[in-house]
Design a protein around this motif. Sequence first.
Motif, short mmCIF file in Angstrom:
data_model
loop_
_atom_site.label_atom_id
_atom_site.label_comp_id
_atom_site.label_asym_id
_atom_site.label_seq_id
_atom_site.Cartn_x
_atom_site.Cartn_y
_atom_site.Cartn_z
N VAL A 98 37.21 -9.83 1.60
CA VAL A 98 38.07 -10.41 0.57
C VAL A 98 39.49 -10.43 1.12
O VAL A 98 40.05 -9.38 1.42
CB VAL A 98 37.98 -9.61 -0.75
CG1 VAL A 98 38.90 -10.22 -1.80
CG2 VAL A 98 36.54 -9.57 -1.25
N THR A 99 40.05 -11.62 1.23
CA THR A 99 41.30 -11.80 1.97
C THR A 99 42.56 -11.78 1.11
O THR A 99 43.61 -12.16 1.59
CB THR A 99 41.26 -13.12 2.76
OG1 THR A 99 41.05 -14.20 1.83
CG2 THR A 99 40.14 -13.11 3.79
N ARG A 100 42.44 -11.36 -0.13
CA ARG A 100 43.63 -11.22 -0.97
C ARG A 100 43.44 -10.03 -1.91
O ARG A 100 42.34 -9.58 -2.14
CB ARG A 100 43.94 -12.48 -1.75
CG ARG A 100 43.00 -12.77 -2.92
CD ARG A 100 43.59 -13.85 -3.83
NE ARG A 100 42.70 -14.20 -4.90
CZ ARG A 100 42.65 -13.57 -6.09
NH1 ARG A 100 43.42 -12.53 -6.32
NH2 ARG A 100 41.82 -13.98 -7.03
N ASP A 101 44.56 -9.55 -2.44
CA ASP A 101 44.52 -8.47 -3.41
C ASP A 101 44.21 -9.02 -4.79
O ASP A 101 44.40 -10.21 -5.06
CB ASP A 101 45.85 -7.72 -3.45
CG ASP A 101 46.05 -6.83 -2.23
OD1 ASP A 101 45.05 -6.35 -1.67
OD2 ASP A 101 47.22 -6.61 -1.84
N CYS A 102 43.81 -8.15 -5.66
CA CYS A 102 43.60 -8.48 -7.06
C CYS A 102 44.95 -8.81 -7.70
O CYS A 102 45.94 -8.13 -7.46
CB CYS A 102 42.95 -7.28 -7.75
SG CYS A 102 42.76 -7.46 -9.51
N ASP A 103 45.02 -9.88 -8.49
CA ASP A 103 46.26 -10.28 -9.14
C ASP A 103 46.53 -9.50 -10.42
O ASP A 103 47.67 -9.41 -10.86
CB ASP A 103 46.22 -11.77 -9.49
CG ASP A 103 46.32 -12.67 -8.27
OD1 ASP A 103 46.86 -12.21 -7.23
OD2 ASP A 103 45.84 -13.82 -8.34
N ARG A 104 45.50 -8.94 -11.03
CA ARG A 104 45.66 -8.24 -12.31
C ARG A 104 46.03 -6.78 -12.10
O ARG A 104 45.47 -6.10 -11.25
CB ARG A 104 44.37 -8.35 -13.11
CG ARG A 104 44.11 -9.76 -13.58
CD ARG A 104 42.86 -9.89 -14.37
NE ARG A 104 42.77 -8.96 -15.50
CZ ARG A 104 41.71 -8.89 -16.29
NH1 ARG A 104 40.66 -9.68 -16.08
NH2 ARG A 104 41.68 -8.02 -17.28
N GLU A 105 46.96 -6.32 -12.91
CA GLU A 105 47.39 -4.92 -12.83
C GLU A 105 46.66 -4.03 -13.82
O GLU A 105 46.79 -2.81 -13.78
CB GLU A 105 48.90 -4.83 -13.04
CG GLU A 105 49.68 -5.49 -11.92
CD GLU A 105 51.19 -5.37 -12.10
OE1 GLU A 105 51.63 -4.60 -12.98
OE2 GLU A 105 51.91 -6.04 -11.35
N ASP A 106 45.87 -4.63 -14.72
CA ASP A 106 45.16 -3.86 -15.74
C ASP A 106 43.74 -3.48 -15.32
O ASP A 106 42.98 -2.96 -16.13
CB ASP A 106 45.13 -4.64 -17.05
CG ASP A 106 44.32 -5.92 -16.95
OD1 ASP A 106 44.29 -6.54 -15.87
OD2 ASP A 106 43.70 -6.31 -17.97
N LEU A 107 43.39 -3.72 -14.07
CA LEU A 107 42.05 -3.38 -13.58
C LEU A 107 42.13 -2.19 -12.63
O LEU A 107 43.11 -2.02 -11.92
CB LEU A 107 41.43 -4.56 -12.83
CG LEU A 107 41.24 -5.86 -13.60
CD1 LEU A 107 40.70 -6.94 -12.68
CD2 LEU A 107 40.32 -5.65 -14.80
#
Length: 175
Positions: A98-107
């Motif tokens: 997976v080449t990007r970070d998660c965009d959500r901060e609530d996970l």
Amino acid sequence: MTQEIIFAGFGGQGILSMGKFLAYAGMDANLNVSWLPSYGPEMRGGTANCSVILSLDPIGSPIVTNPNTVVIMNRPSLDKFEKQMVEGGLLIMDSDLVTRDCDREDLEVIKIPAQREAEKLGSKKIANMILLGALVKKTGVVSMEELLAALKAHGKEKFYEANKAALEKGAEYVI
């Protein structure tokens, strides 16, 4: 207790197998279980995902629209399923693919270099089981013993020891 889980990645990564073994473990633990596979017409190399629901209560529909947990093995799956997750959900991903970070901060996000860890154990084909081991350890939806029993009963005997080692390696990534 109800867990609605999506496993997602490319065909050939063992996405459906992860869900299947978790569903078997849930059945053996006397939970109500639903397993719903989905894959593109191209199969190996195309997109694949499956939904698993494990619950003490009856399951009304096998469709998972807002999963508690998502296990991701490629970027297109992160792009697709991240937005659908419930607030406070658990995202487990193969950080090698997976080449990007998660965009959500609530996970809650657990990143595991599953490809590299699987290679150290002898085969990249068991990367999926590393992620499954982390899921079981973190959620406790079934015990590791129940999962191993399901793997032994429903999997191929010649792969049992390698898969067991992979599940245990994944569990090590959970605090």
